[in-house]
Design a protein around this motif. Structure first.
Motif, PDB file in Angstrom:
ATOM      1  N   LEU A 212      -6.162  -3.831  -9.282  1.00  0.00           N
ATOM      2  CA  LEU A 212      -4.853  -3.572  -8.672  1.00  0.00           C
ATOM      3  C   LEU A 212      -4.327  -2.205  -9.093  1.00  0.00           C
ATOM      4  CD1 LEU A 212      -2.082  -6.218  -8.298  1.00  0.00           C
ATOM      5  CD2 LEU A 212      -1.491  -3.900  -8.979  1.00  0.00           C
ATOM      6  N   ARG A 213      -4.465  -1.898 -10.379  1.00  0.00           N
ATOM      7  CA  ARG A 213      -3.977  -0.607 -10.878  1.00  0.00           C
ATOM      8  C   ARG A 213      -4.710   0.552 -10.200  1.00  0.00           C
ATOM      9  NH1 ARG A 213      -5.218  -1.499 -15.626  1.00  0.00           N
ATOM     10  NH2 ARG A 213      -3.222  -2.407 -16.258  1.00  0.00           N
ATOM     11  N   GLU A 214      -6.028   0.405 -10.086  1.00  0.00           N
ATOM     12  CA  GLU A 214      -6.799   1.465  -9.454  1.00  0.00           C
ATOM     13  C   GLU A 214      -6.441   1.603  -7.978  1.00  0.00           C
ATOM     14  OE1 GLU A 214     -11.471   2.623  -8.568  1.00  0.00           O
ATOM     15  OE2 GLU A 214     -10.968   1.268 -10.226  1.00  0.00           O
ATOM     16  N   GLN A 215      -6.255   0.466  -7.307  1.00  0.00           N
ATOM     17  CA  GLN A 215      -5.919   0.541  -5.889  1.00  0.00           C
ATOM     18  C   GLN A 215      -4.534   1.136  -5.672  1.00  0.00           C
ATOM     19  OE1 GLN A 215      -7.776   0.197  -3.271  1.00  0.00           O
ATOM     20  NE2 GLN A 215      -6.042   0.740  -1.956  1.00  0.00           N
ATOM     21  N   ALA A 216      -3.610   0.851  -6.569  1.00  0.00           N
ATOM     22  CA  ALA A 216      -2.277   1.448  -6.449  1.00  0.00           C
ATOM     23  C   ALA A 216      -2.360   2.963  -6.495  1.00  0.00           C
ATOM     24  CB  ALA A 216      -1.370   0.921  -7.559  1.00  0.00           C
ATOM     25  N   GLY A 217      -3.266   3.489  -7.314  1.00  0.00           N
ATOM     26  CA  GLY A 217      -3.437   4.936  -7.394  1.00  0.00           C
ATOM     27  C   GLY A 217      -4.054   5.531  -6.140  1.00  0.00           C
ATOM     28  N   ARG A 218      -4.755   4.707  -5.343  1.00  0.00           N
ATOM     29  CA  ARG A 218      -5.417   5.192  -4.126  1.00  0.00           C
ATOM     30  C   ARG A 218      -4.556   4.993  -2.883  1.00  0.00           C
ATOM     31  NH1 ARG A 218      -9.242   2.374  -2.357  1.00  0.00           N
ATOM     32  NH2 ARG A 218     -10.569   4.026  -1.556  1.00  0.00           N
TER      33      ARG A 218
ATOM     34  N   GLY B  71       4.279   4.678   1.194  1.00  0.00           N
ATOM     35  CA  GLY B  71       4.642   3.937   2.397  1.00  0.00           C
ATOM     36  C   GLY B  71       3.771   2.723   2.648  1.00  0.00           C
ATOM     37  N   GLN B  72       2.610   2.639   1.986  1.00  0.00           N
ATOM     38  CA  GLN B  72       1.734   1.485   2.131  1.00  0.00           C
ATOM     39  C   GLN B  72       1.872   0.556   0.917  1.00  0.00           C
ATOM     40  OE1 GLN B  72      -0.069   0.584   4.673  1.00  0.00           O
ATOM     41  NE2 GLN B  72       0.183   2.409   5.955  1.00  0.00           N
ATOM     42  N   TRP B  73       1.376  -0.664   1.085  1.00  0.00           N
ATOM     43  CA  TRP B  73       1.448  -1.657   0.022  1.00  0.00           C
ATOM     44  C   TRP B  73       0.058  -1.960  -0.528  1.00  0.00           C
ATOM     45  CZ3 TRP B  73       4.837  -6.457   1.712  1.00  0.00           C
ATOM     46  CH2 TRP B  73       6.097  -6.022   2.133  1.00  0.00           C
ATOM     47  N   VAL B  74       0.055  -2.568  -1.713  1.00  0.00           N
ATOM     48  CA  VAL B  74      -1.140  -3.253  -2.211  1.00  0.00           C
ATOM     49  C   VAL B  74      -0.894  -4.739  -2.024  1.00  0.00           C
ATOM     50  CG1 VAL B  74      -2.629  -3.738  -4.178  1.00  0.00           C
ATOM     51  CG2 VAL B  74      -1.654  -1.455  -3.890  1.00  0.00           C
ATOM     52  N   ARG B  75      -1.798  -5.404  -1.273  1.00  0.00           N
ATOM     53  CA  ARG B  75      -1.625  -6.820  -0.952  1.00  0.00           C
ATOM     54  C   ARG B  75      -2.800  -7.635  -1.480  1.00  0.00           C
ATOM     55  NH1 ARG B  75       0.825  -5.543   4.979  1.00  0.00           N
ATOM     56  NH2 ARG B  75       0.026  -3.506   4.422  1.00  0.00           N
ATOM     57  N   VAL B  76      -2.505  -8.692  -2.202  1.00  0.00           N
ATOM     58  CA  VAL B  76      -3.504  -9.683  -2.583  1.00  0.00           C
ATOM     59  C   VAL B  76      -3.082 -10.972  -1.888  1.00  0.00           C
ATOM     60  CG1 VAL B  76      -4.617 -10.934  -4.467  1.00  0.00           C
ATOM     61  CG2 VAL B  76      -3.860  -8.571  -4.816  1.00  0.00           C
ATOM     62  N   VAL B  77      -3.839 -11.373  -0.891  1.00  0.00           N
ATOM     63  CA  VAL B  77      -3.365 -12.447  -0.007  1.00  0.00           C
ATOM     64  C   VAL B  77      -4.406 -13.552   0.062  1.00  0.00           C
ATOM     65  CG1 VAL B  77      -2.471 -13.003   2.279  1.00  0.00           C
ATOM     66  CG2 VAL B  77      -2.075 -10.735   1.326  1.00  0.00           C
ATOM     67  N   GLY B  78      -4.326 -14.499  -0.886  1.00  0.00           N
ATOM     68  CA  GLY B  78      -5.144 -15.694  -0.807  1.00  0.00           C
ATOM     69  C   GLY B  78      -6.559 -15.520  -1.311  1.00  0.00           C
TER      70      GLY B  78
ATOM     71  N   PRO C 285      -8.406   2.701   7.333  1.00  0.00           N
ATOM     72  CA  PRO C 285      -8.182   3.928   6.580  1.00  0.00           C
ATOM     73  C   PRO C 285      -9.097   4.030   5.354  1.00  0.00           C
ATOM     74  CG  PRO C 285      -6.469   2.344   6.074  1.00  0.00           C
ATOM     75  CD  PRO C 285      -7.287   1.730   7.181  1.00  0.00           C
ATOM     76  N   ALA C 286      -9.368   5.258   4.945  1.00  0.00           N
ATOM     77  CA  ALA C 286     -10.316   5.500   3.860  1.00  0.00           C
ATOM     78  C   ALA C 286      -9.817   4.948   2.525  1.00  0.00           C
ATOM     79  CB  ALA C 286     -10.578   7.000   3.740  1.00  0.00           C
ATOM     80  N   TRP C 287      -8.477   4.784   2.379  1.00  0.00           N
ATOM     81  CA  TRP C 287      -7.936   4.267   1.126  1.00  0.00           C
ATOM     82  C   TRP C 287      -7.992   2.735   1.054  1.00  0.00           C
ATOM     83  CZ3 TRP C 287      -4.045   0.898   2.067  1.00  0.00           C
ATOM     84  CH2 TRP C 287      -3.318   1.057   3.249  1.00  0.00           C
ATOM     85  N   SER C 288      -8.520   2.097   2.081  1.00  0.00           N
ATOM     86  CA  SER C 288      -8.592   0.636   2.114  1.00  0.00           C
ATOM     87  C   SER C 288      -9.194   0.080   0.823  1.00  0.00           C
ATOM     88  CB  SER C 288      -9.448   0.180   3.297  1.00  0.00           C
ATOM     89  OG  SER C 288      -9.842  -1.170   3.163  1.00  0.00           O
ATOM     90  N   PRO C 289      -8.635  -1.017   0.287  1.00  0.00           N
ATOM     91  CA  PRO C 289      -9.236  -1.641  -0.895  1.00  0.00           C
ATOM     92  C   PRO C 289     -10.693  -2.039  -0.676  1.00  0.00           C
ATOM     93  CG  PRO C 289      -7.044  -2.538  -0.499  1.00  0.00           C
ATOM     94  CD  PRO C 289      -7.372  -1.678   0.686  1.00  0.00           C
ATOM     95  N   VAL C 290     -11.042  -2.393   0.557  1.00  0.00           N
ATOM     96  CA  VAL C 290     -12.414  -2.802   0.846  1.00  0.00           C
ATOM     97  C   VAL C 290     -13.373  -1.635   0.666  1.00  0.00           C
ATOM     98  CG1 VAL C 290     -13.958  -3.751   2.618  1.00  0.00           C
ATOM     99  CG2 VAL C 290     -11.629  -4.628   2.377  1.00  0.00           C
ATOM    100  N   ALA C 291     -12.895  -0.407   0.950  1.00  0.00           N
ATOM    101  CA  ALA C 291     -13.754   0.771   0.797  1.00  0.00           C
ATOM    102  C   ALA C 291     -14.155   0.967  -0.660  1.00  0.00           C
ATOM    103  CB  ALA C 291     -13.033   2.010   1.321  1.00  0.00           C
ATOM    104  N   ARG C 292     -13.310   0.540  -1.576  1.00  0.00           N
ATOM    105  CA  ARG C 292     -13.591   0.715  -3.006  1.00  0.00           C
ATOM    106  C   ARG C 292     -14.223  -0.525  -3.627  1.00  0.00           C
ATOM    107  NH1 ARG C 292     -15.193   0.638  -7.214  1.00  0.00           N
ATOM    108  NH2 ARG C 292     -14.421   1.476  -9.183  1.00  0.00           N
TER     109      ARG C 292
ATOM    110  N   ALA D  29       1.122  -2.119 -13.747  1.00  0.00           N
ATOM    111  CA  ALA D  29      -0.064  -1.665 -13.015  1.00  0.00           C
ATOM    112  C   ALA D  29       0.297  -0.755 -11.857  1.00  0.00           C
ATOM    113  CB  ALA D  29      -0.845  -2.873 -12.497  1.00  0.00           C
ATOM    114  N   ALA D  30       1.457  -0.984 -11.239  1.00  0.00           N
ATOM    115  CA  ALA D  30       1.852  -0.203 -10.054  1.00  0.00           C
ATOM    116  C   ALA D  30       3.355   0.024 -10.098  1.00  0.00           C
ATOM    117  CB  ALA D  30       1.451  -0.948  -8.783  1.00  0.00           C
TER     118      ALA D  30
END
Length: 637
Positions: free
Chosen positions: A109-115, A119-126, A565-572, A147-148
């Protein structure tokens, strides 16, 4: 090229597009339960048998895949998956599915917040629960803030709660003056300010409406997100899914991505979809409009309408938050359900109906029996109950008499502890009563209810059916409420095909049926119980096309477009977090090492957490050789 003695024949009039040989093939077909080779021509199985059977189908351009003695099964069919909604949001979400430590989850989560851009969110959904972590707990608001500190973070935990950091509270506009909606609670501190915790009490509407305030993907990115999500499902051998619709999924707008992919011929999962009225009080208007637009069975082998549900009206719906008491249905529930059901049945529509508790199911059956007594419930109508955790034997007999079916999901694998805490282990032992359903003669299909509760990984659900255990390894079901591996697989293949009226064209490896199969990373029928949920597909074939390939078969599937988008959590991070390389068979030594690692992570995380809270302030120093600090909660001391 010659492959193990099989050679192409120039004289083949209609050569196969694909041959899979040298496999231990479980066909699911009682007429031919086992084989070692199959051929697929024009998207359907053209031969099932051995090398000699498929040899006449091999031409110069036939792709021959050597299964190398591995287990091969029919393509899996999730009978209750929110695949359309999941696809629209997949590239926006950080998946904690399969993560074994909260410390790892927070680091992600911390790493994704940095990416994540402003205007966008970090979402953990289920797809996760605190029970899966070594630490056996949920993250705290303060941990999300640390973390964020600046990026909004929304973490959904089952249908029970959501945790928001400070930036997310500001983004959604929750203040001390924000009222609690019906069925939900904004948890507050002593000053009345929102803490960042939202509770379903018992309804999850507050959680979902808050999540809906976040940014969405552009239409083109929704298309790409859906493609990547379907390929993630292919990773586990899924080739079909029945979409259960759901809240915030409007027809036809939110179906645009799968419709366009179907028109392009780019779906890699066969989808049978349902339609779900979105606005309380306007359900009949929605249903009448849809009846004029589409009919069950419309579409093709890749995308087709299957009926209405999983809600027909809002008032008859219950909630599956086992941390709260069972909800009481309104006095309008029966009236609203009857109006919707009569409208559908009069127009030849089948349906599926969400029902968690037997009390709900009994009231629904009262309505259906009333309609049937009027002769307005045609024989042969395809309809089913979803979930049915506390259904009684009396209700099962009534469902059987009306020609209904049941679809069960592994929600108890994620929510079993909450159920036991409220209702006790004895009631949990038959929640749901899987064996009783089957013994009653009902068709029982299996699925996940992903992505907002269970993970979309079907092998977790198959493990639950076979072992009866939660994701935290609590035994829920005795042997008499579990099924064998062959039965569980049937519930995940041919049973789903029956629910969509497609049992003549899919669900088993049979000549003339769709060429859907999976070559597995480990033999489902012989691996240890605790390793069932670690299985993946090395090759997944849908309609004769290789749609997923890994390990020894890497790169034989067509590549996906770049993630946008390239910053997608899935990309990382990708999707489901596998604990080990699927190419490696895990032995007992590795399992022992994993257990020790989990224990060490748990110990260190708890020690650090209590140290931050000051629990060690008055504890005498302990020599480094003994750990450096005396743990006041350690039973050894």
């Amino acid at each position: 090229m010659p492959v193990g003695g099989i050679r192409p024949y120039d004289g083949v009039r209609h050569p196969a597009q694909l041959v899979v040989r040298n496999g231990r093939i479980h066909t699911g077909d009682p007429a031919r339960p086992a084989a070692s080779a199959v051929s697929i021509t024009d998207g359907v199985f053209s031969a099932v048998g051995d090398d000699a059977t498929v040899a006449p189908h091999i031409g110069p351009d036939t792709r021959v895949v050597d299964a190398l003695g591995r287990r091969v099964i029919p393509g899996l069919n999730d009978s209750h998956l929110h695949v359309i909604r999941g696809g629209l949001n997949y590239l926006l979400e950080l998946r904690w599915d399969g993560v074994r430590s909260l410390r790892t989850a927070l680091r992600m989560l911390r790493e994704q917040a940095g990416r994540t851009p402003t205007g966008q969110w970090v979402r953990v959904v289920g797809g996760w629960t605190g029970e899966q972590f070594a630490e056996k707990r949920l993250p705290t608001v303060s941990e999300l803030n640390a973390a964020a500190p600046d990026t909004p973070v929304f973490v959904l935990h089952l249908y029970q709660s959501a945790i928001l950091n400070r930036a997310a509270l500001e983004a959604v506009g929750f203040t001390r003056d924000s009222p609690n909606p019906p069925g939900g609670e904004i948890v507050r501190d002593f000053a009345g300010n929102p803490t960042g915790v939202l509770l379903a009490a018992p309804a999850a509407g507050l959680l979902y409406s808050t999540l809906a305030k976040g940014p969405i993907l552009a239409p083109e990115d929704q298309l790409g997100s859906t493609r990547h999500y379907l390929r993630e499902l292919n990773r586990f051998g899924i080739t079909s899914a029945i979409d259960a619709a759901g809240g915030f999924q409007n027809f036809p707008d939110n179906y645009a991505a799968v419709t366009e992919l179907a028109e392009r011929g780019e779906l890699t999962v066969r989808i049978a979809y349902h339609l779900f009225p979105q606005t309380a009080g306007q359900e009949l208007d929605d249903l009448r409009r849809w009846i004029g637009m589409v009919s069950p069975g419309d579409g093709d082998e890749w995308l087709r309408c299957n009926g209405a549900g999983e809600n027909l009206a809002w008032s008859p719906a219950d909630f599956e938050n086992f941390a709260e008491p069972r909800p009481r249905l309104t006095t309008r529930a029966g009236q609203d359900l009857e109006a919707a059901a009569r409208l559908l049945l009069d127009n030849g529509w089948g349906f599926r109906l969400h029902a968690t508790y037997d009390e709900t199911i009994r009231q629904d059956l009262d309505v259906f029996e009333k309609i049937a007594a009027d002769g307005a419930f045609p024989a042969g109508t395809r309809w089913l109950f979803d979930h049915a955790e506390t259904v009684s034997q009396e209700s099962l007999d009534r469902i059987k008499a009306l020609g209904g079916a049941v679809s069960v999901q592994n929600r108890m694998m994620f929510q079993g502890k909450a159920f036991i805490d409220r209702y006790g282990a004895e009631r949990a032992a038959t929640a749901p009563p899987i064996r009783a359903m089957r013994d009653t003669g009902l068709l029982v299909a299996a699925g996940t209810d992903a992505t907002r509760v269970s993970s979309y990984n079907p092998w977790l659900s198959l493990s639950w059916l076979v072992t009866g255990r939660t994701i935290g390894d609590t035994l829920l079901y005795p042997a008499e409420n579990r099924v064998d591996r062959s039965t569980a697989l049937e519930m995940y293949t041919s049973a789903g095909a029956h629910l969509t009226g497609e049992s003549d064209v899919k669900g088993t490896i049979t000549e003339g049926k769709y060429g859907d199969l999976a070559i597995l990373s480990a033999d489902y029928f012989s691996v240890a119980d605790e390793d069932i949920d670690r299985i993946e597909a090395l090759v997944t074939v849908a309609g004769g096309e290789v749609v997923h390939a890994a390990g020894d078969y890497e790169n034989i599937a067509a590549p996906l477009p770049e993630i946008s988008p390239a910053w997608s959590p899935v990309a990382r991070f990708g999707g489901f977090q596998a604990a080990t390389d699927v190419r490696q068979a895990e032995g007992s030594g590795a399992r022992q090492a994993r257990a020790l690692t989990d224990a060490a992570t748990d110990s260190e995380e708890q020690r650090a957490w209590r140290e931050r809270r000051g629990d060690f302030d008055h504890v005498p120093h302990v020599p480094h050789q003994l750990g450096g600090a005396l743990d006041p909660l350690d039973g050894c001391f």
